[in-house]
Write a protein that holds these residues in place. Structure first.
Motif, mmCIF file in Angstrom:
data_model
loop_
_atom_site.group_PDB
_atom_site.id
_atom_site.type_symbol
_atom_site.label_atom_id
_atom_site.label_comp_id
_atom_site.label_asym_id
_atom_site.label_seq_id
_atom_site.Cartn_x
_atom_site.Cartn_y
_atom_site.Cartn_z
ATOM 1 N N VAL A 2 0.710 -1.167 0.034
ATOM 2 C CA VAL A 2 -0.098 -0.109 0.064
ATOM 3 C C VAL A 2 0.888 1.379 -0.038
ATOM 4 N N GLU A 3 0.425 2.352 -0.361
ATOM 5 C CA GLU A 3 0.956 3.802 -0.358
ATOM 6 C C GLU A 3 1.365 3.887 1.213
ATOM 7 N N LYS A 4 2.211 4.816 1.002
ATOM 8 C CA LYS A 4 2.761 5.350 2.443
ATOM 9 C C LYS A 4 1.470 6.217 3.129
ATOM 10 N N GLY A 5 1.298 5.918 4.443
ATOM 11 C CA GLY A 5 0.213 6.545 5.272
ATOM 12 C C GLY A 5 -0.902 5.715 5.505
ATOM 13 N N ILE A 22 -9.973 -6.830 10.054
ATOM 14 C CA ILE A 22 -8.802 -6.268 9.931
ATOM 15 C C ILE A 22 -8.547 -5.478 8.470
ATOM 16 N N ALA A 23 -8.237 -4.519 8.651
ATOM 17 C CA ALA A 23 -8.248 -3.454 7.418
ATOM 18 C C ALA A 23 -7.034 -2.606 7.563
ATOM 19 N N VAL A 24 -6.700 -2.154 6.246
ATOM 20 C CA VAL A 24 -5.558 -1.371 6.077
ATOM 21 C C VAL A 24 -6.152 -0.094 5.479
ATOM 22 N N VAL A 25 -5.989 0.999 6.414
ATOM 23 C CA VAL A 25 -6.627 2.114 6.184
ATOM 24 C C VAL A 25 -5.792 3.365 6.271
ATOM 25 N N ARG A 26 -6.165 4.444 5.621
ATOM 26 C CA ARG A 26 -5.362 5.628 5.456
ATOM 27 C C ARG A 26 -5.474 6.343 6.848
ATOM 28 N N GLN A 27 -4.539 6.810 7.588
ATOM 29 C CA GLN A 27 -4.505 7.561 8.743
ATOM 30 C C GLN A 27 -4.299 9.054 8.587
ATOM 31 N N GLY A 28 -4.618 9.888 9.629
ATOM 32 C CA GLY A 28 -4.470 11.145 9.528
ATOM 33 C C GLY A 28 -5.660 12.149 9.005
ATOM 34 N N THR A 29 -6.938 11.498 9.011
ATOM 35 C CA THR A 29 -8.015 12.456 8.762
ATOM 36 C C THR A 29 -8.581 12.995 9.938
ATOM 37 N N GLU A 30 -9.454 14.032 10.170
ATOM 38 C CA GLU A 30 -9.970 14.427 11.163
ATOM 39 C C GLU A 30 -11.474 13.956 11.365
ATOM 40 N N GLU A 31 -11.854 12.950 10.794
ATOM 41 C CA GLU A 31 -13.200 12.305 10.760
ATOM 42 C C GLU A 31 -13.183 11.210 11.893
ATOM 43 N N TYR A 54 -14.617 8.393 11.599
ATOM 44 C CA TYR A 54 -14.320 6.854 10.953
ATOM 45 C C TYR A 54 -13.520 7.275 9.704
ATOM 46 N N LEU A 55 -12.337 6.361 9.905
ATOM 47 C CA LEU A 55 -11.435 6.287 8.673
ATOM 48 C C LEU A 55 -12.409 5.439 7.369
ATOM 49 N N THR A 56 -12.423 6.185 6.318
ATOM 50 C CA THR A 56 -13.193 5.754 5.177
ATOM 51 C C THR A 56 -12.239 5.141 3.964
ATOM 52 N N ASP A 57 -11.058 5.689 3.905
ATOM 53 C CA ASP A 57 -9.993 5.388 2.820
ATOM 54 C C ASP A 57 -9.254 4.133 3.056
ATOM 55 N N VAL A 58 -10.161 2.978 2.770
ATOM 56 C CA VAL A 58 -9.790 1.583 3.050
ATOM 57 C C VAL A 58 -9.230 0.930 1.670
ATOM 58 N N ALA A 59 -7.894 0.557 1.844
ATOM 59 C CA ALA A 59 -7.356 -0.259 0.968
ATOM 60 C C ALA A 59 -7.332 -1.603 0.749
#
Length: 169
Positions: free
Chosen positions: A101-104, A123-132, A134-139
């Motif tokens: 996956v991409e960095k982040g 188990i999921a691989v998700v993009r961290q660093g948002t202010e929401e 729930y994290l919705t950018d799941v790879a």
């Protein structure tokens, strides 16, 4: 072009074979070159004595530098096989190669949902660093079936995970 495809398939075989070779083993000890970097306990029982009957874990490259960022290699499913002192022993029931996956993007287990319904078996691989919240950018996402001990593929578009840093200053 066919040579490129064949080369790509051949390049992927050792990694896939490595994951398959983990199935059926009891860990720890971990295979040479691998170490545990975390995971989540699971159960289909409300009895506190059975809180860790199953697990989802991550194995990473063993590195001589303990301060280096671990490089995840495998996601493993385990069934409790006993204890050696305070150490839990896991019989590995399934193993999959950790996705590239991409960095982040980072793994998250025990705090995700499918279609907004909590499910600790994901188990999921998700993009961290948002202010929401729930994290919705799941790879990448998988769900552990406790009866079979196997992972099933989930459509990442239907998965989100708690943003554990939400609301922190």
């Amino acid at each position: 072009m066919p040579v490129r495809v064949a080369s790509l398939v051949l390049a992927m075989l050792p990694m896939a074979a490595g994951a398959v070779e983990l199935i059926g083993k009891t860990m720890p000890p971990y295979p040479p070159g691998l170490r545990d970097i975390g995971g989540s306990c699971l159960s289909d029982s409300a009895d506190p004595a059975h809180v860790c009957d199953f697990s989802i874990g991550l194995l990473a490259d063993a590195d001589t530098d303990p301060d280096a960022e671990p490089v995840p290699r495998y996601v493993v499913a385990g069934r409790m096989a006993g204890r050696e002192g305070p150490l839990a022993l896991w019989k590995i029931t399934d193993a999959q190669t950790y996705p590239k996956v991409e960095k982040g993007y980072f793994w998250q287990a025990g705090s995700c949902r499918v279609d907004k319904v909590d499910d600790a078996k994901i188990i999921a691989v998700v993009r961290q660093g948002t202010e929401e919240e729930y994290l919705t950018d799941v790879a990448w996402a998988r769900r552990l079936d406790l009866k079979s001990g196997k992972f099933s593929v989930l459509d990442p578009a239907h998965v989100d995970c708690v943003n554990e840093g939400y609301g922190e200053p």
